[in-house]
Every structure is written in structure tokens, then in C-alpha cells.
Design an enzyme around this catalytic site. Sequence first.
Site, PDB file in Angstrom:
ATOM      1  NE  ARG A   1      -2.675   1.131   3.570  1.00 48.02           N
ATOM      2  CZ  ARG A   1      -3.582   1.246   4.550  1.00 48.02           C
ATOM      3  NH1 ARG A   1      -4.867   1.456   4.250  1.00 48.02           N
ATOM      4  NH2 ARG A   1      -3.226   1.144   5.819  1.00 48.02           N
TER       5      ARG A   1
ATOM      6  CG  ASP B   1      -4.621   2.681  11.502  1.00 40.85           C
ATOM      7  OD1 ASP B   1      -5.624   3.378  11.838  1.00 40.85           O
ATOM      8  OD2 ASP B   1      -4.664   1.876  10.566  1.00 40.85           O
TER       9      ASP B   1
END
Length: 576
Positions: free
Chosen positions: A197, A478
Site C-alpha cells: 500500500r 493507526d
Amino acid sequence: MCKFLTHESALRDAEPRRGTSAFVNAIRCFNRPPTTMVHGVKILSNVVPQAQAEILTEDALTFLAALHRTFESTRQNLLVARDVAQRRYDSGVAFDFPPETAHVRADPTWHCAPPAPGLEDRRVEITGPTDRKMVVNALNSGAKTFMADFEDSNSPTFASMITGQVNLRDAIRRQIDFEVGGKAYKLVATPAVLIVRPRGWHLDETRVAIDNSPVSASIFDFALYFFHNAHELVKRGYGPYFYLPKMEHYLEARLWNDIFLFAQSYIGLPHNTIRATVLIETLPAAFQMDEILFELRNHSSGLNCGRWDYIFSAIKKRRADRGTVFPDRKDVTMTVPFMDAYVRLLIQTCHKRKVAAMGGMSAQIPIKNDPKANEIAMEKVRADKLREVTAGHDGTWIAHPLIHNIARKVFDEHMLGPNQYHVRREDVRVAAADLTNANVPGKITEDGVRSNVSVALAYSTAWLGGNGCIPVNHLMEDAATAEIARVQLWQWVKYAARMNNGQPITVPFVDHIIDELAPTIKSTVPGIKEEHLRITTNYLKGQIRQQWPSDFLTSDLMPFLTMADGVELRWQPSFL
């Protein structure tokens, strides 16, 4: 080999400092950044010569420059289009499916590419940053795939971005084995399939300038990984596979597709070798799932429910609508109406086009030394995975290797084949109003306010210190979850929301909680710096006072990483 004007003698002569790694000492010994021999390309940060030689080669930087010069103007135009769209939403224009692409949604005859090698069965995907230990543990976890993350679970110091590329390159070539503290880390015979990613379109890589402008972080991450590894991956029976984050329009997917075509031609790789899964994690993208798949159709491997970023986007994009004030973060679950509609539409759309509909991340992580609390947390994971597989998802995400067996067992019991593309969900009818249904049961509590303050402060402070994912109260946090915390605090103050005890949420009230909790963050995130905590405390207080919240906290805080990497702030944001 790329030629750099570096202070190699300083590196050779550097004396180790007590408690500091040789890597960090090497960085500190450079007093000016290297200059590349590639025309127009400058590496502005201080990095280790070995990393430069292995990753930032002349050929790789030439490729990066070609991508930048070909596509940067399009990226900038698309970012302007985001701002224009936001002003329309702020003025009251309703979210809806684009009328100009109705024919794409209505046409049942087009399908996406067949699954690439290693992507036929994705029932459990593990995600995490690209540090060497994480890469080995994730690849060895037993999960079908590993999404190596340069984005939300990663703090993008330049050292971490470059060494992350080194780690992935070594893993692909099975040269990543290492030993630390007497423990050996060695890849298993059949590791998980690698998916990468890159960072989102909105982010710049401020440590690299091309023609005196920062390069796109998305293109930087993609280019270095693809250039160094695409042929090797194909030789080993797989391919360059990607997760694409935070898109807001199908034209942003078209840009990625154009980059894929360019990149494959550039290195002589057959077209359609790349595969990309798009995270549907913004509210505008939920109205354009068919269109996003259509743009990427020959390179597509499906869509993913990026649930936490999606909640963040649902608040942020409807920031001018006081009717969308949500309760405590814990109450915005996957079963509330707007989230359920989003899931059902994603599964239906993907299976209609014969690609994977991937589920999302459960935030729970194993709780050591408390079996009862751990079982409660793991039961939440089981319930979440059961919801996903019975809804028709083809796989799910986990953040910790110890959760793999739980997720795998649920999917093995309920998904007998490699996927569920045959589950067409033709019963699903999702209207625009379903995707914007703000009816979320629950209350705003003082505990909810405190939790948001704690998470926003802890994560942002850790991020400034180089850590992009942290456990807080047995949940893995996160950037996406910290963003929910930040914009909820802003939203509650903006619209004078009241807690369940009747007390209004005001700037002084939130300031008081920030001041009270800030000193406790040191115990939540060991090793944080007082300076970083001061920065994030002031930042959060500033955010709740804004007319509108910032688009991304990572964009706001990136200048501090840039300065720490020894780069003069040439693109300084206004809040500094």
C-alpha cells in the site's frame, strides 16, 4: 549505480554514541544532503549511503522523474477537484451517484480481470508496517496475503521509507533472514503473498524534489517498489500487487491506471500484469464503486471496506451538516445503517464484476495476562469475521499474527471455496439516502471524549517519534482511528454537542481534558519525547478551534518529520 555527492568519510569516522544505533549516528554525521546525478532530481534528506545505492539508484530515480513529469499535473488538478467538491458539499449539495456514469453502473456485461496468481484465495490478509521484523512475522503468519503498509500504520520518516523498500526487496528475493537478541527470523517455505500500500494522493514526499517541486508520495512509494521488484515477482510466479488508499473520485482511479500502463511499458512488463485492490474509505468513493472498478478493470483485484477511514470521511465530508453529529466512536459500528449499506453495496458491486470484496480490520488485539478480558476481545473478533463472511465478503483483515487462527477458522467454516464471487447479493438495493443515513444509536459520554483525546494525543505523538501504529487500551490504533478521534472532538465542539449528563462540549472543557490527559500519554506510549507531546497537544487544541478540521493530521504533522530529516521547510503549512 547512482552517483551521489556524500560525506562517506564522515560515515567511516563516525564514533558510536551510547544508546544510539549506528544507523542513526550515520545519519547525524551528514551535514548536507546528497545530490543525485539525475537531471532535476534532488534528495533533500540525510540518508545512509547503502540505502541510496540500493534503492535510490540512477535508473530508479530516472523512472521516478518520468512518472512525476508525466502525471504530476493531473494529480494536482484532481486535488483541486477535491476542494471544489468539498465546497459543494458544504453548500448543501447532496451526495449522489454520478449521473454521467449511469451507463457504466447499468451495463452488466463488463467484468474485471481474473484473479492474478496468489490472489484467488484471500480469506485472511494481515497488514502492518514495513520494518524488517514485521515483514518476516507477517509473511510467516499463515495469512494468505500480507499488505505491507507505507501508509496509515507507518510513520513516514525518510529512513523508514527507504529501509522499508529494502526490506520488501529482500523478502521477495528470500534474503531477509536475520537474527537479533539471539532470536532468528527466517521466512517459511510458503510465505504470504505480498501486496503493497503506497501513500495516498494527498501526500507529498517532501524529502525528494523533482524540478524543484516535491514528488507525490504515492508515486514515490509505487515507483521504487515496482521498478526494483516487478520482474522478480513475475519470475517467482506472482506479480506487483497493490492496495490503493483514500481515493475520492473515479478519475483518481483512472490516474492510477494510466500510471500502471506507463510503468509496465517503461520496464517491458506485459500490460495488465499489475493488480490493485482499492480501499473504499471515503464517502464520495462509495458512490462510485462501479466506476472505480471500471477504470482499473484490467488491473483490478477488487475493493476493500476501509471502515475506519470511511467513518472519518463520513464525518469530515459532511462537516457542514449538524445533523450528522455521531455518538462515541465505539458506537459507530459496522451494523449502523450507513455502514451496513456501504458493506452491502460493496459486496454486490464486486461480485457483479467478478472481483474480491474484502472485509475490514477489527481493532482488537490479544490481551496478555488477562484470559477473561482476552476471550471477550477475541469473541468480538469472531463476531466481526462471522458478520463479514456471512454477508458475502471474500476475505478479511487482521493486524496481529495471533488473531490469524480465529479469523481463518470462521472463514474456513463458512467459505468453502476460494472466494464467494458467486454470492451476487441481487437482493441488495442501496439508495443514496442509505449511504448518508446519519441515524447512529448511542450517546456522547465523557468517557468517549476522554478516549478520543487520549487516542489522538497518543497516536500523533508516537507518529512524530517514528511509530505509525500503537496499542491503546487493547485496541490497535493507526492514523485512521486517530483521525476519527480528532474530527469527532472538532464536531462535538463545533455543534455544541451535549454529553449524556447534559453538559455541553466546549473548547474550555476539551482543553481541560487535554491538559489533564497529556501527562499520562507517556505511560501509554513509552519513550515519547516531551517536545513531540507539546506539539501534538497544541495541535489538538488548535484543531477544535478551527472553522473546519484539517483534511489529514498526517499532512499537518509531516513538516515536523521533514525538519527532523534535515530538510528546510520549503512547503510550510499555514498552521506552523
